[in-house]
Design a protein around this motif. Structure first.
Motif, PDB file in Angstrom:
ATOM      1  N   THR A 142       0.833  -1.197   0.000  1.00  0.00           N
ATOM      2  CA  THR A 142       0.000   0.000   0.000  1.00  0.00           C
ATOM      3  C   THR A 142       0.866   1.244   0.000  1.00  0.00           C
ATOM      4  N   GLU A 143       1.921   1.227   0.790  1.00  0.00           N
ATOM      5  CA  GLU A 143       2.851   2.353   0.841  1.00  0.00           C
ATOM      6  C   GLU A 143       3.534   2.540  -0.518  1.00  0.00           C
ATOM      7  N   PHE A 144       3.940   1.451  -1.151  1.00  0.00           N
ATOM      8  CA  PHE A 144       4.617   1.529  -2.435  1.00  0.00           C
ATOM      9  C   PHE A 144       3.691   2.019  -3.540  1.00  0.00           C
ATOM     10  N   SER A 145       2.393   1.759  -3.428  1.00  0.00           N
ATOM     11  CA  SER A 145       1.456   2.175  -4.474  1.00  0.00           C
ATOM     12  C   SER A 145       1.272   3.690  -4.519  1.00  0.00           C
ATOM     13  N   ARG A 146       1.810   4.399  -3.521  1.00  0.00           N
ATOM     14  CA  ARG A 146       1.751   5.866  -3.533  1.00  0.00           C
ATOM     15  C   ARG A 146       2.701   6.453  -4.568  1.00  0.00           C
ATOM     16  N   PHE A 147       3.629   5.639  -5.082  1.00  0.00           N
ATOM     17  CA  PHE A 147       4.655   6.115  -5.992  1.00  0.00           C
ATOM     18  C   PHE A 147       4.483   5.519  -7.383  1.00  0.00           C
ATOM     19  N   LEU A 148       4.964   6.260  -8.393  1.00  0.00           N
ATOM     20  CA  LEU A 148       4.946   5.817  -9.786  1.00  0.00           C
ATOM     21  C   LEU A 148       6.344   5.977 -10.366  1.00  0.00           C
ATOM     22  N   SER A 149       6.688   5.109 -11.297  1.00  0.00           N
ATOM     23  CA  SER A 149       7.916   5.341 -12.050  1.00  0.00           C
ATOM     24  C   SER A 149       7.653   6.509 -13.004  1.00  0.00           C
ATOM     25  N   GLN A 150       8.714   7.060 -13.546  1.00  0.00           N
ATOM     26  CA  GLN A 150       8.529   8.174 -14.472  1.00  0.00           C
ATOM     27  C   GLN A 150       7.782   7.717 -15.720  1.00  0.00           C
ATOM     28  N   LYS A 151       7.988   6.483 -16.138  1.00  0.00           N
ATOM     29  CA  LYS A 151       7.266   5.936 -17.305  1.00  0.00           C
ATOM     30  C   LYS A 151       5.776   5.817 -16.993  1.00  0.00           C
ATOM     31  N   GLU A 152       5.435   5.296 -15.800  1.00  0.00           N
ATOM     32  CA  GLU A 152       4.030   5.174 -15.412  1.00  0.00           C
ATOM     33  C   GLU A 152       3.371   6.545 -15.296  1.00  0.00           C
ATOM     34  N   ALA A 153       4.118   7.523 -14.773  1.00  0.00           N
ATOM     35  CA  ALA A 153       3.592   8.891 -14.673  1.00  0.00           C
ATOM     36  C   ALA A 153       3.335   9.468 -16.057  1.00  0.00           C
ATOM     37  N   ALA A 154       4.246   9.197 -16.987  1.00  0.00           N
ATOM     38  CA  ALA A 154       4.076   9.688 -18.364  1.00  0.00           C
ATOM     39  C   ALA A 154       2.842   9.065 -19.002  1.00  0.00           C
ATOM     40  N   ASP A 155       2.650   7.767 -18.801  1.00  0.00           N
ATOM     41  CA  ASP A 155       1.468   7.095 -19.353  1.00  0.00           C
ATOM     42  C   ASP A 155       0.183   7.649 -18.748  1.00  0.00           C
ATOM     43  N   LEU A 156       0.208   7.916 -17.449  1.00  0.00           N
ATOM     44  CA  LEU A 156      -0.966   8.452 -16.758  1.00  0.00           C
ATOM     45  C   LEU A 156      -1.349   9.839 -17.281  1.00  0.00           C
ATOM     46  N   ARG A 157      -0.345  10.678 -17.534  1.00  0.00           N
ATOM     47  CA  ARG A 157      -0.585  12.049 -18.008  1.00  0.00           C
ATOM     48  C   ARG A 157      -0.716  12.139 -19.529  1.00  0.00           C
ATOM     49  N   GLY A 158      -0.316  11.095 -20.252  1.00  0.00           N
ATOM     50  CA  GLY A 158      -0.391  11.135 -21.710  1.00  0.00           C
ATOM     51  C   GLY A 158       0.718  11.957 -22.331  1.00  0.00           C
ATOM     52  N   VAL A 159       1.889  11.965 -21.686  1.00  0.00           N
ATOM     53  CA  VAL A 159       3.046  12.694 -22.201  1.00  0.00           C
ATOM     54  C   VAL A 159       4.225  11.732 -22.286  1.00  0.00           C
ATOM     55  N   SER A 160       5.360  12.223 -22.765  1.00  0.00           N
ATOM     56  CA  SER A 160       6.547  11.377 -22.881  1.00  0.00           C
ATOM     57  C   SER A 160       7.271  11.279 -21.541  1.00  0.00           C
ATOM     58  N   LYS A 161       8.121  10.267 -21.430  1.00  0.00           N
ATOM     59  CA  LYS A 161       8.937  10.100 -20.228  1.00  0.00           C
ATOM     60  C   LYS A 161       9.886  11.292 -20.071  1.00  0.00           C
ATOM     61  N   GLN A 162      10.347  11.828 -21.195  1.00  0.00           N
ATOM     62  CA  GLN A 162      11.247  12.978 -21.161  1.00  0.00           C
ATOM     63  C   GLN A 162      10.548  14.211 -20.588  1.00  0.00           C
ATOM     64  N   ALA A 163       9.253  14.342 -20.860  1.00  0.00           N
ATOM     65  CA  ALA A 163       8.498  15.480 -20.317  1.00  0.00           C
ATOM     66  C   ALA A 163       8.415  15.382 -18.793  1.00  0.00           C
ATOM     67  N   ILE A 164       8.207  14.165 -18.275  1.00  0.00           N
ATOM     68  CA  ILE A 164       8.172  13.976 -16.817  1.00  0.00           C
ATOM     69  C   ILE A 164       9.547  14.243 -16.232  1.00  0.00           C
ATOM     70  N   ALA A 165      10.607  13.761 -16.897  1.00  0.00           N
ATOM     71  CA  ALA A 165      11.974  13.987 -16.418  1.00  0.00           C
ATOM     72  C   ALA A 165      12.291  15.488 -16.380  1.00  0.00           C
ATOM     73  N   ALA A 166      11.795  16.242 -17.363  1.00  0.00           N
ATOM     74  CA  ALA A 166      12.013  17.689 -17.383  1.00  0.00           C
ATOM     75  C   ALA A 166      11.287  18.363 -16.217  1.00  0.00           C
ATOM     76  N   LEU A 167      10.084  17.900 -15.906  1.00  0.00           N
ATOM     77  CA  LEU A 167       9.342  18.466 -14.770  1.00  0.00           C
ATOM     78  C   LEU A 167      10.065  18.175 -13.455  1.00  0.00           C
ATOM     79  N   VAL A 168      10.643  16.996 -13.353  1.00  0.00           N
ATOM     80  CA  VAL A 168      11.413  16.647 -12.157  1.00  0.00           C
ATOM     81  C   VAL A 168      12.646  17.527 -12.063  1.00  0.00           C
ATOM     82  N   LYS A 169      13.336  17.715 -13.183  1.00  0.00           N
ATOM     83  CA  LYS A 169      14.558  18.525 -13.205  1.00  0.00           C
ATOM     84  C   LYS A 169      14.276  19.977 -12.818  1.00  0.00           C
ATOM     85  N   ARG A 170      13.130  20.502 -13.254  1.00  0.00           N
ATOM     86  CA  ARG A 170      12.753  21.886 -12.932  1.00  0.00           C
ATOM     87  C   ARG A 170      12.156  22.020 -11.541  1.00  0.00           C
ATOM     88  N   GLY A 171      11.941  20.900 -10.864  1.00  0.00           N
ATOM     89  CA  GLY A 171      11.416  20.956  -9.504  1.00  0.00           C
ATOM     90  C   GLY A 171       9.898  21.031  -9.431  1.00  0.00           C
TER      91      GLY A 171
END
Length: 96
Positions: A24-53
């Motif tokens: 249950t605790e682990f389900s609070r987190f997503l990989s960057q690929k899973e986050a990209a799939d959820l938002r409908g964007v590329s993995k690079q877009a999620i990585a850029a959002l992480v890099k920008r904070g």
């Protein structure tokens, strides 16, 4: 060999409960690929959002994971360049 004082069924119950809690605790987190799939964007877009904070990460076993709640509640900024500020208009006619 020391004998265990806990009955076998109770030990298994405790192990299963701990496993469910950690799952249950682990389900609070997503990989960057899973986050990209959820938002409908590329993995690079999620990585850029992480890099920008804009999204925070947690590193587990060398993998950067993002919070599911942050990804679901993420609000994108308006696309493109922000408009220039308009200068105050000066009076076209000068008074004598």
């Amino acid at each position: 060999m020391a004998a265990c004082t806990q009955p076998l069924a109770e030990r298994y119950k405790n192990i299963l409960t701990e496993s469910i809690d950690s799952a249950t605790e682990f389900s609070r987190f997503l990989s960057q690929k899973e986050a990209a799939d959820l938002r409908g964007v590329s993995k690079q877009a999620i990585a850029a959002l992480v890099k920008r904070g804009r999204l925070s990460t947690v590193t587990i076993a060398g993998h950067k994971l993002v919070l599911r709640s942050e990804v679901e509640e993420f609000a994108a900024l308006a696309p493109g360049r922000p408009p220039k500020k308009k200068a105050a208009k000066k009076s076209a006619k000068k008074q004598s």
